[in-house]
Scaffold this motif. Structure first.
Motif, PDB file in Angstrom:
ATOM      1  N   PRO A 153      87.767  78.873 -82.499  1.00 42.67           N
ATOM      2  CA  PRO A 153      86.793  78.922 -81.402  1.00 42.67           C
ATOM      3  C   PRO A 153      85.386  78.537 -81.834  1.00 42.67           C
ATOM      4  O   PRO A 153      84.645  77.907 -81.070  1.00 42.67           O
ATOM      5  CB  PRO A 153      86.863  80.383 -80.929  1.00 42.67           C
ATOM      6  CG  PRO A 153      88.245  80.824 -81.268  1.00 42.67           C
ATOM      7  CD  PRO A 153      88.547  80.124 -82.563  1.00 42.67           C
ATOM      8  N   ILE A 156      85.079  74.747 -81.822  1.00 46.33           N
ATOM      9  CA  ILE A 156      84.903  74.193 -80.469  1.00 46.33           C
ATOM     10  C   ILE A 156      83.501  74.498 -79.945  1.00 46.33           C
ATOM     11  O   ILE A 156      82.832  73.620 -79.378  1.00 46.33           O
ATOM     12  CB  ILE A 156      85.961  74.778 -79.512  1.00 46.33           C
ATOM     13  CG1 ILE A 156      87.379  74.512 -80.037  1.00 46.33           C
ATOM     14  CG2 ILE A 156      85.809  74.196 -78.112  1.00 46.33           C
ATOM     15  CD1 ILE A 156      87.723  73.060 -80.202  1.00 46.33           C
ATOM     16  N   VAL A 322      91.214  70.524 -74.314  1.00 47.14           N
ATOM     17  CA  VAL A 322      89.848  70.064 -74.587  1.00 47.14           C
ATOM     18  C   VAL A 322      89.534  68.810 -73.784  1.00 47.14           C
ATOM     19  O   VAL A 322      88.441  68.665 -73.219  1.00 47.14           O
ATOM     20  CB  VAL A 322      89.667  69.796 -76.101  1.00 47.14           C
ATOM     21  CG1 VAL A 322      88.324  69.113 -76.365  1.00 47.14           C
ATOM     22  CG2 VAL A 322      89.751  71.097 -76.876  1.00 47.14           C
ATOM     23  N   ILE A 373      89.903  78.034 -75.615  1.00 47.95           N
ATOM     24  CA  ILE A 373      89.285  76.717 -75.817  1.00 47.95           C
ATOM     25  C   ILE A 373      88.719  76.182 -74.509  1.00 47.95           C
ATOM     26  O   ILE A 373      87.590  75.683 -74.453  1.00 47.95           O
ATOM     27  CB  ILE A 373      90.317  75.728 -76.399  1.00 47.95           C
ATOM     28  CG1 ILE A 373      90.957  76.285 -77.678  1.00 47.95           C
ATOM     29  CG2 ILE A 373      89.661  74.384 -76.656  1.00 47.95           C
ATOM     30  CD1 ILE A 373      89.989  76.613 -78.767  1.00 47.95           C
TER      31      ILE A 373
END
Length: 468
Positions: A153, A156, A322, A373
């Motif tokens: 995490p 990201i 994503v 995400i």
């Protein structure tokens, strides 16, 4: 904005997967309002995954899978049992310490719950603990995975917020320690209240062996420093110290020295500037392969093939999320949703502390319904500009966001850890929910401390000069 957000929520309610919901609602918004040519939308989706930091994702996933399959998980459990198994609520303490060590390799809560959690729950049941207690402790300790470095995490968030991923990794160390202390204290209180005793007899020899393993790992940077002072280059000093450590481990056959070295190599390498967080993920894979193929000789060609396919499958699902989330987040910006939300919150309050309370409540709810995400990709463009307007450090806000989303994985109705642990423990989701709910108390206390005392998150990266 109604088509974009409303369509997304409607599809989610109908049970459509998160990524597909974002993609369909984004496409509908583009077709209805003609905000951009199809080619631009496609380019935005490709740009969402065309990022160097995202290369860390498949490598950290692969490293975690290799560690699980190489038998390292069992060695970590044995080490934790020697270290704290003699304490009140012994296996509960082992559960937490094991998760702390394993988090230095996996970087995800679900990997922790499904990996070492499987061993921990079985051991606690075999020693007479209620299955609900085993599930609750395992779920709470699984949140440590993405807080201690490395962390998917954080990768990201760092990409979305354009902040240093290395600084985010370092910022997670002290909050992780705070959470560990709170959880171990909670286990101690429960042990006194419910009459749980120690699960292994106090064995000074085993305790000293575990302490020796920790000392050997922490002496590694000291050995490097001494070799550098003796005239070796830094690279040669590291290689020499690592070679000596491997020989010592081979001779004395320690249970977990090599596993404990994983976070030391990753954190030390990033701190010293030897590699970036993305390169650290590759280093984790190389180290995992060394342990599985050379040191423990527990990996076979068939196992490597299965691990590779599992990693490809997991990586594809993460990157698909994503991709879809990137176009959705871009359209949120284009539709002025971020500005509308910012104006609404700033109109409600000019207090940073009240904003943090509202943001925490929002992120806890979002974390329950959305994949981590996807949630980060959507929430960063919405909430980070407001946090910056209040003068918050983006590193500190990243810790708050990730911890909220980790807690969101635990609570009903759709927390993913709930479903993983109910399957591992072979109990209903309702029983798993009841087991986990009491553990939200220490987690929320930790969240409050980390939210309202920024120094907990920022002291280490500031000391290392990563942020001002």
């Amino acid at each position: 904005m109604l088509v974009l957000v409303g369509g997304f929520l409607a599809l989610m309610i109908l049970g459509v997967p998160v990524a597909v919901s974002m993609a369909v609602s984004s496409l509908a918004y583009i077709l209805i309002y003609d905000v951009a040519p199809d080619l631009i939308a496609a380019q935005r989706m490709v740009a969402g995954v065309d990022s160097f930091p995202l290369l860390a994702v498949p490598f950290f996933i692969l490293a975690g899978n290799l560690m699980n399959s190489a038998g390292v998980t069992g060695r970590i459990y044995g080490f934790a049992l020697s270290l704290v198994g003699w304490m009140k609520g012994g296996l509960g303490q082992v559960n937490i310490v094991g998760s702390v060590v394993f988090s230095g390799m996996s970087g995800t809560a679900l990997a922790d719950a499904a990996g070492i959690g499987t061993i921990e729950i079985k051991a606690m049941r075999d020693h007479g603990y209620p299955v609900e207690a085993a599930v609750g402790i395992t779920a709470a300790s699984a949140t440590l995975g993405p807080i201690f470095p490395p962390s998917l995490p954080f990768v990201i968030y760092g990409m979305m917020a354009n902040v240093s991923i290395g600084a985010l990794f370092m910022a997670g160390v002290v909050p992780g320690i705070v959470m560990t202390v709170l959880m171990m204290g909670t286990v101690t209180l429960l042990a006194w209240r419910k009459g749980w005793g120690a699960d292994t007899a106090f064995d000074l020899r085993r305790l000293l062996e575990a302490g020796l393993e920790i000392a050997i790992v922490f002496c590694f940077p000291l050995a490097v420093w001494l070799l550098v002072r003796a005239g070796l280059s830094v690279n040669m000093a590291v290689l020499a110290a690592l070679a000596a450590l491997i020989v010592i481990d081979w001779i004395f056959d320690f249970s977990a020295v090599m596993a404990l070295m994983t976070p030391m190599i990753l954190i030390g390498g990033m701190t010293m500037g030897w590699f970036t967080p993305t390169e650290a993920a590759m280093a984790a894979v190389i180290w995992s392969l060394f342990l599985g193929l050379v040191r423990y000789r527990s990996l076979t060609a068939r196992m490597l093939a299965k691990i590779s396919f599992d990693t490809i499958e997991t990586t594809a699902s993460v990157l698909f999320i994503v991709t879809c989330a990137s176009i959705f987040a871009w359209l949120l910006t284009v539709s002025q949703a971020a500005q509308v939300l910012s104006g609404l919150i700033l109109g409600l309050t000019d207090s940073k502390w009240l904003f943090l309370l509202l943001a925490n409540a929002l992120m806890l709810v979002v974390g329950c319904f959305l994949d981590t995400i996807a949630a980060i990709t959507i929430l960063v463009p919405l909430l980070l500009p407001i946090a910056l307007a209040f003068g918050m450090d983006p590193i500190h806000f990243g810790l708050i966001m990730v911890l909220n989303l980790m807690i969101g994985l635990l609570h009903p109705p759709l927390g993913m850890v709930l479903f993983v642990l109910s399957r591992v423990a072979r109990i209903s989701v309702e029983r798993a929910t009841a087991a986990i709910l009491p553990w939200l108390v220490p987690l929320l206390i930790a969240l409050a401390l980390i939210t309202y005392i920024p120094a907990i998150s920022l002291i280490l990266p500031q000391y290392l000069g990563m942020i001002r």
